[in-house]
Scaffold this active site. Structure first.
Site, PDB file in Angstrom:
ATOM      1  N   ASP A   1       0.701  -1.095   0.044  1.00 48.06           N
ATOM      2  CA  ASP A   1       0.116  -0.028   0.052  1.00 48.06           C
ATOM      3  C   ASP A   1       0.758   1.290   0.092  1.00 48.06           C
ATOM      4  O   ASP A   1       0.622   2.472  -0.664  1.00 48.06           O
ATOM      5  CB  ASP A   1      -0.870   0.062   1.100  1.00 48.06           C
TER       6      ASP A   1
ATOM      7  N   HIS B   1      -4.860  -3.309   5.855  1.00 50.48           N
ATOM      8  CA  HIS B   1      -4.769  -3.672   4.583  1.00 50.48           C
ATOM      9  C   HIS B   1      -6.190  -4.031   3.878  1.00 50.48           C
ATOM     10  O   HIS B   1      -6.355  -5.031   3.750  1.00 50.48           O
ATOM     11  CB  HIS B   1      -3.712  -4.551   4.512  1.00 50.48           C
TER      12      HIS B   1
HETATM   13  P1  NAD Z   1      -1.968 -18.611  -4.531  1.00 49.09           P
HETATM   14  O1  NAD Z   1      -3.516 -19.127  -4.465  1.00 49.09           O
HETATM   15  O2  NAD Z   1      -1.474 -18.357  -5.775  1.00 49.09           O
HETATM   16  O3  NAD Z   1      -1.198 -19.255  -3.603  1.00 49.09           O
HETATM   17  C1  NAD Z   1      -1.405 -19.676  -2.265  1.00 49.09           C
HETATM   18  C2  NAD Z   1      -0.490 -20.950  -2.075  1.00 49.09           C
HETATM   19  O4  NAD Z   1      -0.924 -21.058  -0.574  1.00 49.09           O
HETATM   20  C3  NAD Z   1      -1.245 -22.135  -2.704  1.00 49.09           C
HETATM   21  O5  NAD Z   1      -0.153 -22.711  -3.207  1.00 49.09           O
HETATM   22  C4  NAD Z   1      -1.777 -23.011  -1.464  1.00 49.09           C
HETATM   23  O6  NAD Z   1      -1.569 -24.458  -1.779  1.00 49.09           O
HETATM   24  C5  NAD Z   1      -1.042 -22.504  -0.309  1.00 49.09           C
HETATM   25  N1  NAD Z   1      -1.603 -22.653   0.981  1.00 49.09           N
HETATM   26  C6  NAD Z   1      -2.736 -22.784   1.445  1.00 49.09           C
HETATM   27  N2  NAD Z   1      -2.933 -22.895   2.954  1.00 49.09           N
HETATM   28  C7  NAD Z   1      -1.618 -23.273   3.193  1.00 49.09           C
HETATM   29  C8  NAD Z   1      -1.205 -23.516   4.202  1.00 49.09           C
HETATM   30  N3  NAD Z   1      -1.859 -23.982   5.413  1.00 49.09           N
HETATM   31  N4  NAD Z   1       0.278 -24.003   4.446  1.00 49.09           N
HETATM   32  C9  NAD Z   1       1.007 -23.721   3.480  1.00 49.09           C
HETATM   33  N5  NAD Z   1       0.517 -23.328   2.236  1.00 49.09           N
HETATM   34  C10 NAD Z   1      -0.682 -23.231   2.170  1.00 49.09           C
HETATM   35  O7  NAD Z   1      -2.326 -16.989  -4.030  1.00 49.09           O
HETATM   36  P2  NAD Z   1      -1.127 -15.943  -3.869  1.00 49.09           P
HETATM   37  O8  NAD Z   1      -1.497 -15.042  -4.899  1.00 49.09           O
HETATM   38  O9  NAD Z   1       0.361 -16.351  -3.889  1.00 49.09           O
HETATM   39  O10 NAD Z   1      -1.743 -15.071  -2.594  1.00 49.09           O
HETATM   40  C11 NAD Z   1      -1.336 -15.418  -1.335  1.00 49.09           C
HETATM   41  C12 NAD Z   1      -2.051 -14.613  -0.205  1.00 49.09           C
HETATM   42  O11 NAD Z   1      -1.474 -13.488  -0.360  1.00 49.09           O
HETATM   43  C13 NAD Z   1      -3.582 -14.438  -0.542  1.00 49.09           C
HETATM   44  O12 NAD Z   1      -4.362 -14.520   0.634  1.00 49.09           O
HETATM   45  C14 NAD Z   1      -3.732 -13.110  -1.004  1.00 49.09           C
HETATM   46  O13 NAD Z   1      -4.821 -12.465  -0.779  1.00 49.09           O
HETATM   47  C15 NAD Z   1      -2.592 -12.455  -0.265  1.00 49.09           C
HETATM   48  N6  NAD Z   1      -1.880 -11.281  -0.764  1.00 49.09           N
HETATM   49  C16 NAD Z   1      -1.462 -10.343   0.079  1.00 49.09           C
HETATM   50  C17 NAD Z   1      -0.997  -8.948  -0.017  1.00 49.09           C
HETATM   51  C18 NAD Z   1      -0.759  -7.990   0.810  1.00 49.09           C
HETATM   52  O14 NAD Z   1      -0.275  -6.858   0.470  1.00 49.09           O
HETATM   53  N7  NAD Z   1      -0.797  -8.146   2.084  1.00 49.09           N
HETATM   54  C19 NAD Z   1      -0.831  -8.815  -1.588  1.00 49.09           C
HETATM   55  C20 NAD Z   1      -0.918  -9.652  -2.381  1.00 49.09           C
HETATM   56  C21 NAD Z   1      -1.656 -11.073  -2.015  1.00 49.09           C
HETATM   57  C1  LMR Z   2      -3.210  -6.606  -2.874  1.00 50.74           C
HETATM   58  O1  LMR Z   2      -3.508  -5.483  -2.261  1.00 50.74           O
HETATM   59  O2  LMR Z   2      -3.040  -6.438  -4.080  1.00 50.74           O
HETATM   60  C2  LMR Z   2      -3.690  -7.729  -1.990  1.00 50.74           C
HETATM   61  O3  LMR Z   2      -4.017  -7.594  -0.820  1.00 50.74           O
HETATM   62  C3  LMR Z   2      -4.648  -8.590  -2.921  1.00 50.74           C
HETATM   63  C4  LMR Z   2      -5.931  -8.199  -2.921  1.00 50.74           C
HETATM   64  O4  LMR Z   2      -6.932  -9.058  -2.738  1.00 50.74           O
HETATM   65  O5  LMR Z   2      -6.334  -7.114  -3.218  1.00 50.74           O
END
Ligand code: NAD
Ligand code: LMR
Length: 332
Positions: free
Chosen positions: A167, A195
């Protein structure tokens, strides 16, 4: 925690990444293997945690890491056992969790994702090194980080952070573009709160080369375009890209851990960390604050004057995080 603090510059830093077969990890792991968090003179040992059904994919990721021939990468382990993943870990990136789809809010993920973070917090408590730093990326990141911290009573609470650097980076980049300056020119910007779409990207103190930036943008742009666009950028990415942000999230996670470990030389950044009551935020809520990185820890920038405009937005974030805390009270 086990006494395996890794302070020697030549011993490998042990980094655990959960969700290792997922989208974010596919960028993050390469940046970590290149030494971008702990420094390019520090060997790295990576542990990839996945759920059993995705271990095979994570093994493929490990093969590709091997094929990249990183000088610093001494070992890669793939496991579905959190106790193995966090054993002696100096850093843990808790990425593994479901992303939201179009039309969903991040808080809609709480029921499904929240339960991942209690057991992982407990495993970190029992197995990680004394200097463990945990960065929760999986959404809703602030409340998930609070759940993990709560399950790790032997780990200082301030070692659990949630990612709001994305952010911060979005806000910096959007402002830089508007003013035709560089992101690196901008100082004293912060994103308060959660967030979520309620977050408050705050330009009150932002400056470049000693000049306040709020005076250089008009108020309608600030309140009606900048604040909501930064706050809803995650949804905009999902709309346009069809999937939630991945490379930018990985990049922000690396920025966060690098600055936590190596410091910010007095410059502000944004970190979501457990409140100790600063700025009226109830203790324990994981809240986005302006911080500087110093001697391996974050120091909240204190003593800022807060206007009614700011207070209202900060309070909305407090209310939302309290609601989330209420919704997961059974996990705390
Ligand atoms: P993705 O679906 O591509 O990958 C997630 C992975 O996590 C999958 O491979 C799944 O098998 C694995 N997983 C699920 N439960 C698990 C566990 N208990 N232990 C280990 N692995 C596990 O998703 P992504 O695009 O990599 O995003 C992951 C997370 O990050 C999502 O919740 C997304 O919303 C979040 N995210 C947060 C931010 C932020 O700024 N905070 C930014 C982008 C994404
Ligand atoms: C983001 O800010 O890009 C991540 O938290 C993914 C989402 O769900 O917005």
């Amino acid at each position: 925690m086990v006494s395996t603090e890794s302070s020697s510059a030549s011993s490998p830093v042990k980094i655990a990444v959960t969700g290792a077969a997922g989208n974010i990890a596919y960028s993050l792991l390469w940046r970590l293997a290149a030494g971008e968090a702990y420094g390019t003179d520090r060997p790295v040992e990576l542990t990839l945690l996945e759920i059993p059904g995705a271990v095979r994919t994570a093994e493929g990721v490990a093969m590709e890491l091997e094929d990249s021939a990183f000088d610093l990468l001494t070992k890669v382990t793939v496991t579905d056992n959190p106790d193995v993943a966090f054993d002696g870990a100096n850093a843990a990136f808790l990425v593994g969790a479901k992303p939201r789809g179009k039309g969903e809010e991040r808080s809609d993920l709480l029921a499904g994702n929240g339960k991942i973070f209690g057991p992982q917090g407990k495993s970190i408590n029992d197995n990680a090194a004394d200097d463990i730093r945990v960065l929760v990326v999986g959404n809703p990141a602030n409340t998930n980080a609070m759940i993990a911290a709560n399950s790790a009573p032997d780990v200082p609470r301030d070692r659990f952070n949630a990612l709001m650097r994305l952010d911060h980076n979005r806000a910096e980049s959007m402002l830089a573009k508007k003013l035709d300056i560089l992101s690196s020119d901008i100082e004293q910007l912060t994103v308060w709160g959660n967030h979520s779409a309620t977050q408050f990207p705050d330009l009150s103190y932002a400056a470049a080369h000693g000049k306040k930036l709020i005076d250089q943008v008009d108020n309608a742009w600030y309140t009606e375009e900048f604040i909501p666009r930064v706050a809803k950028r995650g949804a905009e990415i999902i709309e346009v890209r069809g999937k939630s942000s991945a490379a930018s999230a990985a990049s922000a996670a690396v920025d966060h851990m690098r600055d936590w470990v190596q410091g910010t030389a007095g410059l502000w950044t944004t970190v979501a960390r457990p409140s100790e009551g600063e700025y009226g935020v109830p203790e324990g809520l994981v809240f986005g604050y302006p911080v500087v990185g110093e001697n391996g820890t974050w120091k909240v920038v204190e003593g800022l004057e807060i206007s009614d405009f700011q207070r209202e937005r900060m309070d909305a974030n407090i209310a939302e995080l309290q609601e989330e805390r209420e919704a997961v009270s059974h996990l705390l």
